[in-house]
Design a protein around this motif. Structure first.
Motif, PDB file in Angstrom:
ATOM      1  N   ALA A 366       0.827  -1.217   0.000  1.00 50.30           N
ATOM      2  CA  ALA A 366       0.000   0.000   0.000  1.00 50.30           C
ATOM      3  C   ALA A 366       0.858   1.263   0.000  1.00 50.30           C
ATOM      4  O   ALA A 366       0.589   2.204  -0.753  1.00 50.30           O
ATOM      5  N   ILE A 367       1.908   1.297   0.834  1.00 53.44           N
ATOM      6  CA  ILE A 367       2.716   2.507   0.873  1.00 53.44           C
ATOM      7  C   ILE A 367       3.586   2.638  -0.382  1.00 53.44           C
ATOM      8  O   ILE A 367       3.927   3.748  -0.799  1.00 53.44           O
ATOM      9  N   THR A 368       3.940   1.501  -0.989  1.00 57.34           N
ATOM     10  CA  THR A 368       4.661   1.549  -2.267  1.00 57.34           C
ATOM     11  C   THR A 368       3.787   2.185  -3.336  1.00 57.34           C
ATOM     12  O   THR A 368       4.256   3.013  -4.134  1.00 57.34           O
ATOM     13  N   TYR A 369       2.511   1.812  -3.348  1.00 53.77           N
ATOM     14  CA  TYR A 369       1.566   2.409  -4.297  1.00 53.77           C
ATOM     15  C   TYR A 369       1.422   3.912  -4.025  1.00 53.77           C
ATOM     16  O   TYR A 369       1.334   4.718  -4.951  1.00 53.77           O
ATOM     17  N   CYS A 370       1.397   4.300  -2.744  1.00 53.58           N
ATOM     18  CA  CYS A 370       1.312   5.722  -2.387  1.00 53.58           C
ATOM     19  C   CYS A 370       2.475   6.504  -3.007  1.00 53.58           C
ATOM     20  O   CYS A 370       2.284   7.588  -3.568  1.00 53.58           O
ATOM     21  N   ILE A 380       5.963  15.131  -3.400  1.00 57.06           N
ATOM     22  CA  ILE A 380       7.060  14.550  -2.619  1.00 57.06           C
ATOM     23  C   ILE A 380       6.570  13.261  -1.962  1.00 57.06           C
ATOM     24  O   ILE A 380       5.624  13.283  -1.169  1.00 57.06           O
ATOM     25  N   PRO A 381       7.166  12.099  -2.266  1.00 58.41           N
ATOM     26  CA  PRO A 381       6.722  10.843  -1.657  1.00 58.41           C
ATOM     27  C   PRO A 381       6.798  10.910  -0.132  1.00 58.41           C
ATOM     28  O   PRO A 381       7.736  11.474   0.439  1.00 58.41           O
ATOM     29  N   ALA A 382       5.803  10.323   0.500  1.00 60.78           N
ATOM     30  CA  ALA A 382       5.728  10.380   1.964  1.00 60.78           C
ATOM     31  C   ALA A 382       6.591   9.325   2.640  1.00 60.78           C
ATOM     32  O   ALA A 382       6.959   9.480   3.799  1.00 60.78           O
ATOM     33  N   TYR A 383       6.941   8.254   1.893  1.00 64.32           N
ATOM     34  CA  TYR A 383       7.637   7.136   2.533  1.00 64.32           C
ATOM     35  C   TYR A 383       8.982   6.868   1.865  1.00 64.32           C
ATOM     36  O   TYR A 383       9.166   7.101   0.668  1.00 64.32           O
ATOM     37  N   GLN A 384       9.911   6.367   2.674  1.00 64.33           N
ATOM     38  CA  GLN A 384      11.192   5.880   2.159  1.00 64.33           C
ATOM     39  C   GLN A 384      11.464   4.541   2.810  1.00 64.33           C
ATOM     40  O   GLN A 384      11.456   4.421   4.035  1.00 64.33           O
ATOM     41  N   ILE A 385      11.686   3.520   1.985  1.00 63.17           N
ATOM     42  CA  ILE A 385      11.919   2.166   2.475  1.00 63.17           C
ATOM     43  C   ILE A 385      13.408   1.881   2.436  1.00 63.17           C
ATOM     44  O   ILE A 385      14.061   2.006   1.399  1.00 63.17           O
ATOM     45  N   ASP A 386      13.971   1.510   3.587  1.00 67.67           N
ATOM     46  CA  ASP A 386      15.384   1.206   3.699  1.00 67.67           C
ATOM     47  C   ASP A 386      15.532  -0.104   4.464  1.00 67.67           C
ATOM     48  O   ASP A 386      15.547  -0.133   5.694  1.00 67.67           O
ATOM     49  N   GLY A 387      15.611  -1.192   3.702  1.00 66.34           N
ATOM     50  CA  GLY A 387      15.686  -2.501   4.338  1.00 66.34           C
ATOM     51  C   GLY A 387      14.416  -2.811   5.101  1.00 66.34           C
ATOM     52  O   GLY A 387      13.320  -2.771   4.558  1.00 66.34           O
ATOM     53  N   TRP A 392       8.641   7.745   7.453  1.00 72.87           N
ATOM     54  CA  TRP A 392       7.524   8.580   7.009  1.00 72.87           C
ATOM     55  C   TRP A 392       7.937  10.034   7.185  1.00 72.87           C
ATOM     56  O   TRP A 392       8.101  10.502   8.309  1.00 72.87           O
ATOM     57  N   ASN A 393       8.073  10.734   6.087  1.00 76.64           N
ATOM     58  CA  ASN A 393       8.411  12.153   6.123  1.00 76.64           C
ATOM     59  C   ASN A 393       7.122  12.956   6.256  1.00 76.64           C
ATOM     60  O   ASN A 393       6.371  13.117   5.301  1.00 76.64           O
ATOM     61  N   GLY A 450       9.125  16.751  11.199  1.00 76.82           N
ATOM     62  CA  GLY A 450       9.663  15.510  11.734  1.00 76.82           C
ATOM     63  C   GLY A 450       9.626  14.357  10.754  1.00 76.82           C
ATOM     64  O   GLY A 450       8.902  14.360   9.762  1.00 76.82           O
ATOM     65  N   VAL A 451      10.452  13.345  11.041  1.00 81.57           N
ATOM     66  CA  VAL A 451      10.507  12.114  10.272  1.00 81.57           C
ATOM     67  C   VAL A 451      10.325  10.969  11.245  1.00 81.57           C
ATOM     68  O   VAL A 451      10.994  10.893  12.266  1.00 81.57           O
ATOM     69  N   LEU A 452       9.396  10.064  10.945  1.00 80.44           N
ATOM     70  CA  LEU A 452       9.112   8.939  11.827  1.00 80.44           C
ATOM     71  C   LEU A 452       9.562   7.647  11.172  1.00 80.44           C
ATOM     72  O   LEU A 452       9.529   7.517   9.950  1.00 80.44           O
ATOM     73  N   VAL A 453       9.972   6.698  11.997  1.00 81.38           N
ATOM     74  CA  VAL A 453      10.417   5.412  11.476  1.00 81.38           C
ATOM     75  C   VAL A 453       9.526   4.327  12.043  1.00 81.38           C
ATOM     76  O   VAL A 453       9.093   4.389  13.192  1.00 81.38           O
TER      77      VAL A 453
END
Length: 622
Positions: A366-370, A380-387, A392-393, A450-453
């Motif tokens: 779902a967040i990839t589709y977002c 600006i994409p809201a999510y960044q996937i790192d491993g 969430w920006n 803020g940025v949340l993980v």
């Protein structure tokens, strides 16, 4: 009116306003804001009347008592200033005309923190000056009266209030608010308003007593007065350092979400990279026009999130509390299968139809589709996937999933009942069997900082251990699925049955099932599992009844301790899939791990064997 009398009136007003301001849920936000504004005015008058204290603050000797009093007063002044500023920032009535936006989360944390510390500091401050009240009382007593009796009566009353104050301090979970272990004010709706005020007053009495007797003890330390300027400087530096430390602590905490899914801070490098990316993309899109995506603007506001204890399927984590939501845009429809397939190239839905909501996708899907949606729209994409970590920006303007607060705020539509149409929904109002299949996107209208993980692992490993298949079946469909599972696993079978069986007539059983759900009944079970502790994994089967589990399954789940066990649901349905049953199971077994569920249409047909095999493999059950 003499200045001394005016001072006393002002001080009494402050003490009366304080406990009322602590009860915003009882008084309502608008009254709370007006009363808070009035208290700010009275505080200003209080300082004007005591201006001589400020003029003389750098003069004379600093005894331990005077040093402590000065530190206390400065901290209280800082605390009240934070309360006023944060209150103005959050205002939805009195100061809504001010051009202030953003910073709502930090302002709410500051206001919650400062209000509870303000209660403590103001009570201690009052206690340190309580001697004036005592002297005022003795002024009107005749010398012939016995002072010893009245003195000990007052001491006994102070002791009683303090004892109850300790109880109230614990009862109201004050440490959680003083150290921001919780981001919201929780209110027990069963507690009478009078009891809340009595508890608050007793907490004030506890610290007034502590302040009074504390200053009496410190008066005996006059002989060690400090004449050196260093002592005076320390008196000012200490509260400043405390305030700076608190501000840094609160700003650090602001990067942590109150929601369970977003918990820890990301690495500094990741945050810097995200910030650089945001600034760069922000510059690139300055000339772009407003996005025309058909999303509906949901005007932010404050509402009572959670549910009363009397509501069906209420969990322990649903305590009612006031939440403020910023403006956001929400799609009027779930993501359609044709839209999802156009961007991702696949359609995993089990109920195929180009206009139907996409289903059978994971949270990561779902967040990839977002993000794909955001890139397509130039946002600006809201999510960044790192491993295994997902950032969430919150400053990004791209598409994202709604927060729990945003979703509940939109669904309630200004109501307080479980559904905006009262207690339940019918087939005439919506297809209630599937309110949890689709994905609905939102866009932020007000940038937040803020940025949340993500605080949860993206992958979940299960160790099946010894397996039990427990199921409830009315028409036989669930029983057939359970037997197929037993064939493939060799696991033990246990059928959940009731002492008083449900009707065999279909229309009648529908009425009985709804009756039991509305009453939150727990039918008595005919049999029990022997040695439940020997099982590590429970494959739990049931038919979808009114978009939830049948009540006998609730009886079963409450009869045993599932702590540390894995529950893997499977259900038979006529189109509603799991409904809200997965949420209900999680609420009834908070200490268990919930595995990937299997939803089977009616008896499953010719594909049942392969569907069960795939499901067992996904959950690592052999």
């Amino acid at each position: 009116m003499k200045t001394a009398e005016l001072k006393r009136m002002v001080d009494v007003c402050l003490l009366v306003m304080l406990p009322v301001l602590m009860a915003e849920i009882l008084t309502g936000q608008e009254f709370h804001e007006w009363l808070g504004t009035a208290m700010a005015v009275v505080l200003l008058l209080h300082h004007l009347l005591n201006i001589n204290w400020l003029k003389n603050i750098g003069k004379g000797n600093y005894t331990p008592l005077r040093s402590l009093g000065t530190v206390m007063n400065l901290l209280l002044f800082a605390d009240m200033s934070v309360l006023i500023i944060s209150g103005i920032m959050m205002s939805g009535f009195v100061f809504e005309w001010l051009p202030v936006s953003g910073g709502m989360i930090l302002s709410r944390r500051l206001h919650l923190f400062a209000s509870h510390w303000g209660l403590i500091l103001m009570s201690l401050h009052t206690g340190m000056h309580w001697g004036m009240v005592v002297r005022l009382g003795t002024k009107f007593r005749k010398k012939s009266e016995s002072e010893d009796g009245l003195t000990w009566l007052a001491r006994g009353l102070a002791a009683a209030i303090s004892i109850f104050g300790i109880y109230a301090f614990i009862q109201q979970d004050m440490p959680d608010y003083l150290f921001l272990k919780t981001a919201f004010v929780f209110w027990d709706e069963t507690k009478p308003a009078a009891m809340f005020f009595l508890e608050t007053l007793s907490i004030m009495g506890l610290f007034i007593t502590a302040g009074y007797y504390g200053q009496k003890q410190m008066k005996g330390l006059k002989g060690i007065g400090m004449k050196h300027k260093t002592a005076k400087y320390l008196t000012f530096i200490i509260p400043i350092l405390v305030c700076i430390g608190v501000i840094f602590w609160l700003m650090r905490g602001n990067r942590m979400s109150p929601a369970g899914s977003w918990e820890a801070m990301p690495p500094v490098e990741a945050e810097e990279n995200l910030s650089q990316s945001v600034n760069q993309k922000q510059e690139e899109k300055e000339s772009q026009t407003e996005i025309n995506d058909g999303f509906v603007l949901i005007s932010g506001g404050t509402f009572l999130m959670g549910s009363p204890k009397s509501e069906a399927w209420r969990g322990d984590d649903e305590q009612q509390h006031t939440v403020t939501v910023s403006d956001f845009y929400m799609s009027p429809y779930e993501v359609a299968q044709e839209d999802y397939e156009a961007l991702t190239g696949n359609n995993p839905s089990s109920f195929e139809g180009s206009k139907l909501p996409v289903d059978s996708i994971s949270w990561v899907d779902a967040i990839t589709y977002c993000n794909l949606m955001s890139e397509q729209a130039g946002l600006i994409p809201a999510y960044q996937i790192d491993g295994n970590e997902i950032f969430w920006n919150r400053s990004a303007d791209g598409y994202r999933l709604p927060t729990e607060a945003e979703w509940e705020y939109a669904c309630r539509a200004g109501t307080t009942t479980p559904f905006h149409t009262e207690d339940s929904i019918s087939s005439e109002e919506c297809n209630c069997g599937v309110y949890n299949v689709g994905v609905r996107l939102v866009r932020g209208a007000v940038p937040e900082g803020g940025v949340l993980v993500s605080g949860r692992s993206m992958q979940k490993e299960t160790n099946a251990g010894r397996v039990l298949i427990a199921y409830f079946s009315w028409g036989g469909n669930t029983r057939g699925i359970a037997k197929e599972i037993a064939v493939q696993t060799g696991a033990d079978l246990f059928e959940i049955t009731c002492v008083e069986s449900y009707s065999r007539d279909y229309n009648t059983v529908l009425e009985e099932a709804q009756r039991d759900q509305n009453a939150q009944a727990r039918p008595k079970l005919a049999d029990q599992v022997e040695n439940m502790e020997q099982y590590d994994t429970i494959l739990l089967g049931y038919p979808n009844w009114w978009a939830s589990i049948p009540m006998p399954v609730a009886s079963f789940l409450e009869e045993y301790d599932f702590k540390g066990k894995t529950i893997i649901p499977f259900c038979s349905h006529g189109g509603g899939r799991f409904g809200q049953s997965l949420t209900v199971i999680a609420k009834l077994t908070p200490d268990a791990m919930i595995g990937e569920g299997l939803a089977v249409s009616y008896s499953g047909g010719s594909s049942l064997s392969s569907d069960v095999s795939t499901w067992l493999e996904d959950n690592k059950v052999k």
